[in-house]
Design a protein around this motif. Structure first.
Motif, mmCIF file in Angstrom:
data_model
loop_
_atom_site.group_PDB
_atom_site.id
_atom_site.type_symbol
_atom_site.label_atom_id
_atom_site.label_comp_id
_atom_site.label_asym_id
_atom_site.label_seq_id
_atom_site.Cartn_x
_atom_site.Cartn_y
_atom_site.Cartn_z
ATOM 1 N N ALA A 1 4.265 13.383 -2.782
ATOM 2 C CA ALA A 1 3.940 13.482 -1.361
ATOM 3 C C ALA A 1 3.378 12.163 -0.841
ATOM 4 N N LYS A 2 2.624 11.478 -1.678
ATOM 5 C CA LYS A 2 2.092 10.173 -1.264
ATOM 6 C C LYS A 2 3.221 9.173 -1.036
ATOM 7 N N LEU A 3 4.188 9.194 -1.933
ATOM 8 C CA LEU A 3 5.337 8.302 -1.769
ATOM 9 C C LEU A 3 6.068 8.605 -0.461
ATOM 10 N N LYS A 4 6.265 9.885 -0.204
ATOM 11 C CA LYS A 4 6.938 10.271 1.040
ATOM 12 C C LYS A 4 6.142 9.834 2.261
ATOM 13 N N SER A 5 4.843 10.022 2.202
ATOM 14 C CA SER A 5 3.994 9.672 3.348
ATOM 15 C C SER A 5 4.040 8.185 3.633
ATOM 16 N N LEU A 6 3.976 7.385 2.575
ATOM 17 C CA LEU A 6 3.975 5.937 2.780
ATOM 18 C C LEU A 6 5.309 5.474 3.355
ATOM 19 N N LEU A 7 6.387 6.066 2.896
ATOM 20 C CA LEU A 7 7.686 5.701 3.445
ATOM 21 C C LEU A 7 7.768 6.074 4.929
ATOM 22 N N THR A 8 7.317 7.262 5.250
ATOM 23 C CA THR A 8 7.299 7.679 6.653
ATOM 24 C C THR A 8 6.487 6.707 7.492
ATOM 25 N N TRP A 9 5.365 6.321 6.976
ATOM 26 C CA TRP A 9 4.505 5.366 7.681
ATOM 27 C C TRP A 9 5.258 4.060 7.940
ATOM 28 N N GLY A 10 5.922 3.548 6.917
ATOM 29 C CA GLY A 10 6.657 2.291 7.071
ATOM 30 C C GLY A 10 7.813 2.407 8.052
#
Lengths: 199, 199
Positions: A84-93
């Motif tokens: 989920a952290k990986l997904k969140s960071l990608l969304t942020w970028g």
DNA sequence: GTCTATAAGGAGATAGAC
DNA sequence: GTCTATCTCCTTATAGAC
């Protein structure tokens, strides 16, 4: 005294903002110091009181972006799982880019990459981010959320590449999809690909 | 007479080869006409007998690449299914890049894109390729090989983006993986993503 | 058609007045 | 620290001899 210092800081922030935007839209080579100076509303020589060269300015802008990514990771809840952290960071970028910002690693061409690799501060930041993301990748593999047959490096570099994927630009330019829809589709294919999935 | 003409043609091919290589490694902005002339071993003004501007040269090099892609598609057996054709073309494009060639659409930045969009020949070629690929995508969707919930455009642009994915460059530079391994991993994640797959 | 020589313009970077 | 004016270098593109 303190007021002067603050003005200087605010100007430096404005320079970095302008450079970030121009860097994202025109790319490093086509972004001129004149462009930056005009966008900020100052004279070109004043830029050089803040950054001793164009390379320095670009590296500073990218370093700031990485710092922001690291800060974003800090805001995520401790108990959030790695995937989920990986997904969140990608969304942020991707959201930053939708808003007209700069991609993470615009360094597709060799000279640009070499320029960045000469900048110690940039290297230290990117290594720190790398370490965090690699940790998430390994955890997510153990939790059977990522494909263990893929080497960590493959997933890592693919992850960075997804955050600067030109698909986003093309969809924004040539499709009728809304930014929200584009974001959703990109998140989805970044992790799950484009193949058919059985229900 | 005919010999002279042939020499001219061979020189033009050499120019396009050099431009293609330089374009791929340095990018459009940093590739100078001097670079190209030196690489071919001719004087700079001679370049302008073949191509009336730098833009023209770049567009010609890209057009030739698309022509080669179209020619490659012609060589595939008629009865090959659409999904396999998509995979084959991607492999072909990635192999070219592994061999030091040029990515399909290096046009991440706006000025470059606008330059290409002014070139009629380039546009006609890219539209032809687009039509073919879109056809494959629609067929593959019907055959339940591609995810029907994704709009055609999303799959199309994502497909192009995969052929110029910087992940390839990073893996070649910073990993110990062999070109063959890199190729296999990239093909795999391009279609199926990085998520865990149940057996 | 190919070369040498050069034009014209714009880039990054700086000197020096204020 | 900020500006005006300028330096130097390198780019694309061309003129003109051969």
């Amino acid at each position: 005294m303190s007021f002067k210092k603050e003005t200087f800081q605010r100007r430096e922030t404005a320079i970095l903002d302008a450079a970030t935007y121009l860097f994202g839209s025109k790319g490093y080579d086509l972004m001129t110091m004149n462009d930056v100076a005009n966008a900020v509303g100052i004279a070109k020589p004043s830029l050089y009181k803040h950054f001793k060269s164009k390379e320095d300015l670009a590296a500073a802008a990218l370093s700031r972006l990485i710092d922001q990514a690291l800060a974003f990771l800090q805001t995520l809840p401790e108990d959030m799982d790695a995937y989920a952290k990986l997904k969140s960071l990608l969304t942020w970028g991707l959201q930053i880019r939708i808003d007209g910002g700069m991609p993470f690693l615009p360094s597709t061409n060799a000279p640009m990459r070499e320029m960045l690799m000469r900048n110690q501060y940039y290297i230290s930041r990117i290594l720190q981010l790398n370490a965090l993301i690699l940790g998430f990748i390994q955890t997510a593999k153990q939790q059977k959320m990522l494909n263990s047959e893929l080497p960590d490096e493959v997933i890592l570099f693919n992850y960075y590449a997804r955050s600067c994927d030109p698909t986003l630009d093309y969809l924004r330019l040539y499709s009728q999809l809304s930014p929200k829809e584009i974001l959703n589709h990109l998140e989805k294919i970044s992790f799950s690909g484009v193949c058919y999935v059985k229900n």
